[in-house]
Scaffold this motif. Structure first.
Motif, short mmCIF file in Angstrom:
data_model
loop_
_atom_site.label_atom_id
_atom_site.label_comp_id
_atom_site.label_asym_id
_atom_site.label_seq_id
_atom_site.Cartn_x
_atom_site.Cartn_y
_atom_site.Cartn_z
N ARG A 1 92.93 -6.52 35.99
CA ARG A 1 93.51 -5.45 36.81
C ARG A 1 95.04 -5.56 36.84
O ARG A 1 95.74 -4.55 36.76
N ALA A 2 95.55 -6.78 36.97
CA ALA A 2 97.00 -6.98 37.00
C ALA A 2 97.64 -6.54 35.69
O ALA A 2 98.67 -5.87 35.68
N LEU A 3 97.02 -6.92 34.57
CA LEU A 3 97.54 -6.51 33.26
C LEU A 3 97.52 -4.99 33.12
O LEU A 3 98.50 -4.37 32.68
N ILE A 4 96.41 -4.38 33.51
CA ILE A 4 96.27 -2.93 33.41
C ILE A 4 97.35 -2.22 34.22
O ILE A 4 97.92 -1.21 33.79
N GLU A 5 97.67 -2.73 35.40
CA GLU A 5 98.64 -2.07 36.26
C GLU A 5 100.06 -2.12 35.69
O GLU A 5 100.88 -1.27 36.00
N HIS A 6 100.35 -3.10 34.86
CA HIS A 6 101.73 -3.31 34.42
C HIS A 6 101.99 -3.04 32.94
O HIS A 6 103.14 -2.91 32.54
N MET A 7 100.95 -2.96 32.10
CA MET A 7 101.17 -2.79 30.66
C MET A 7 101.81 -1.43 30.38
O MET A 7 101.50 -0.43 31.03
N VAL B 1 91.45 1.85 29.36
CA VAL B 1 92.58 2.40 30.12
C VAL B 1 93.77 2.60 29.18
O VAL B 1 94.47 3.62 29.25
N ALA B 2 94.00 1.65 28.27
CA ALA B 2 95.09 1.80 27.30
C ALA B 2 94.92 3.08 26.48
O ALA B 2 95.89 3.79 26.21
N ALA B 3 93.69 3.40 26.11
CA ALA B 3 93.43 4.62 25.33
C ALA B 3 93.77 5.87 26.14
O ALA B 3 94.27 6.86 25.59
N ARG B 4 93.53 5.83 27.43
CA ARG B 4 93.91 6.95 28.29
C ARG B 4 95.43 7.05 28.42
O ARG B 4 95.98 8.15 28.51
N LEU B 5 96.12 5.91 28.42
CA LEU B 5 97.58 5.90 28.57
C LEU B 5 98.30 6.23 27.27
O LEU B 5 99.49 6.54 27.29
N ALA B 6 97.58 6.14 26.16
CA ALA B 6 98.16 6.45 24.84
C ALA B 6 97.31 7.52 24.17
O ALA B 6 96.67 7.27 23.14
N PRO B 7 97.30 8.75 24.72
CA PRO B 7 96.38 9.78 24.23
C PRO B 7 96.63 10.21 22.80
O PRO B 7 95.72 10.69 22.13
N GLN B 8 97.86 10.04 22.31
CA GLN B 8 98.14 10.37 20.91
C GLN B 8 98.05 9.15 20.01
O GLN B 8 98.30 9.23 18.80
N GLY B 9 97.71 8.00 20.59
CA GLY B 9 97.60 6.76 19.83
C GLY B 9 96.16 6.39 19.54
O GLY B 9 95.25 7.23 19.59
N HIS B 10 95.95 5.13 19.26
CA HIS B 10 94.61 4.62 18.94
C HIS B 10 94.51 3.18 19.42
O HIS B 10 95.46 2.40 19.28
N VAL B 11 93.37 2.84 20.00
CA VAL B 11 93.13 1.48 20.47
C VAL B 11 91.94 0.89 19.74
O VAL B 11 90.87 1.50 19.68
N GLY C 1 94.76 4.58 38.04
CA GLY C 1 94.51 5.99 38.28
C GLY C 1 93.44 6.60 37.41
O GLY C 1 93.17 7.79 37.49
N VAL C 2 92.81 5.78 36.56
CA VAL C 2 91.75 6.25 35.66
C VAL C 2 90.39 5.85 36.24
O VAL C 2 90.13 4.67 36.47
N ARG C 3 89.54 6.83 36.51
CA ARG C 3 88.20 6.56 37.02
C ARG C 3 87.28 6.28 35.85
O ARG C 3 87.19 7.09 34.91
N LEU C 4 86.61 5.15 35.88
CA LEU C 4 85.74 4.76 34.77
C LEU C 4 84.34 4.42 35.27
O LEU C 4 84.16 3.79 36.33
N LYS C 5 83.35 4.84 34.49
CA LYS C 5 81.97 4.38 34.66
C LYS C 5 81.76 3.26 33.65
O LYS C 5 81.89 3.49 32.44
N LEU C 6 81.44 2.08 34.12
CA LEU C 6 81.33 0.92 33.22
C LEU C 6 79.96 0.28 33.31
O LEU C 6 79.36 0.20 34.38
N ASN C 7 79.49 -0.19 32.16
CA ASN C 7 78.28 -1.00 32.08
C ASN C 7 78.69 -2.42 31.72
O ASN C 7 79.52 -2.63 30.83
N SER C 8 78.11 -3.40 32.40
CA SER C 8 78.33 -4.80 32.05
C SER C 8 76.95 -5.46 31.91
O SER C 8 75.92 -4.83 32.09
N ASP C 9 76.96 -6.74 31.59
CA ASP C 9 75.70 -7.41 31.31
C ASP C 9 75.88 -8.91 31.46
O ASP C 9 77.02 -9.42 31.47
N ALA C 10 74.78 -9.62 31.54
CA ALA C 10 74.83 -11.08 31.50
C ALA C 10 75.42 -11.53 30.17
O ALA C 10 75.30 -10.84 29.16
N GLY C 11 76.10 -12.66 30.17
CA GLY C 11 76.62 -13.21 28.93
C GLY C 11 77.94 -12.62 28.50
O GLY C 11 78.42 -12.91 27.40
N VAL C 12 78.57 -11.77 29.36
CA VAL C 12 79.90 -11.25 29.06
C VAL C 12 80.85 -11.63 30.19
O VAL C 12 80.42 -11.95 31.30
#
Length: 204
Positions: free
Chosen positions: A47-53, A74-84, A25-36
């Protein structure tokens, strides 16, 4: 092949690309690159981990092997009072994760280039998240598991995703050896992927 996504300094020519995706449910703009890892889009295992964590809204969380950051952000969005804290051996991946956090206005995060847990020595977490680097070999994957235990607070949880054909049964056996059989649960089965949660006992 000399240049892997788990290389500290990728030698492949940079070829940055941007895309948008919705994760948990979190919309993200992401940059990726070669070598990652998974440069063309967020892979199905992540995606599976994100859906269930799951973790408390104020949890202190570690994303090990963060790549360009989808799980940790996404974890940071799900833990707004926490820290990732997002760490990866790949310096290009860490820089992308930092850029992606900024692009999405996510501030409850920090970053470090790290060979496994090297950069978080002495730190502890309520949750550790990992889509482990299977191509780095079983020994590395098992170190991700075994070294997580001592970095979890009592009652803390390690969440991992692994493909059945890439060793999910042996991964579960290793987690049970480290955490105890009763503390490891299969949370989800999704198109050949398994999401496992291993809990450090509150009495440890």
């Amino acid at each position: 092949m000399n240049d892997h996504y788990y290389s500290a300094k990728p030698r492949s020519q940079s070829d940055r690309r941007a895309f948008e995706t919705t994760l948990r449910g979190v919309r993200l703009k992401l940059n990726s690159d070669a070598g990652v890892f998974s440069r063309d889009g967020v892979d199905y295992g992540s995606r599976a981990l994100i859906e269930h964590m799951e973790f408390p809204a104020d949890a202190r969380i570690l994303d090990i092997g963060c790549g360009y950051g989808p799980i940790g952000l996404v974890a940071a969005r799900l833990a707004p009072q926490g820290h990732v804290k997002l760490i990866d051996i790949n310096e290009r991946a860490v820089e992308l994760a930092r850029l992606n956090a900024k692009a999405n206005g996510i501030g409850n995060v920090s970053f470090a280039q790290s060979d496994l847990y090297e950069a978080v020595e002495g730190e502890s977490f309520d949750a550790i998240l990992s889509n482990p680097p299977i191509r780095a070999g079983k020994a590395v994957v098992h170190r991700v598991f075994s070294e997580a235990f001592g970095r979890l607070n009592p009652g803390g949880e390690l969440w991992v995703v692994i493909q059945n054909k890439q060793g999910a049964p042996s991964a579960r056996a290793k987690l049970e050896e480290i955490f105890g059989e009763d503390e490891v649960a299969e949370i989800a089965k999704d198109k050949g992927f398994r999401v496992y949660r291993a809990k450090r006992s509150k009495n440890e």
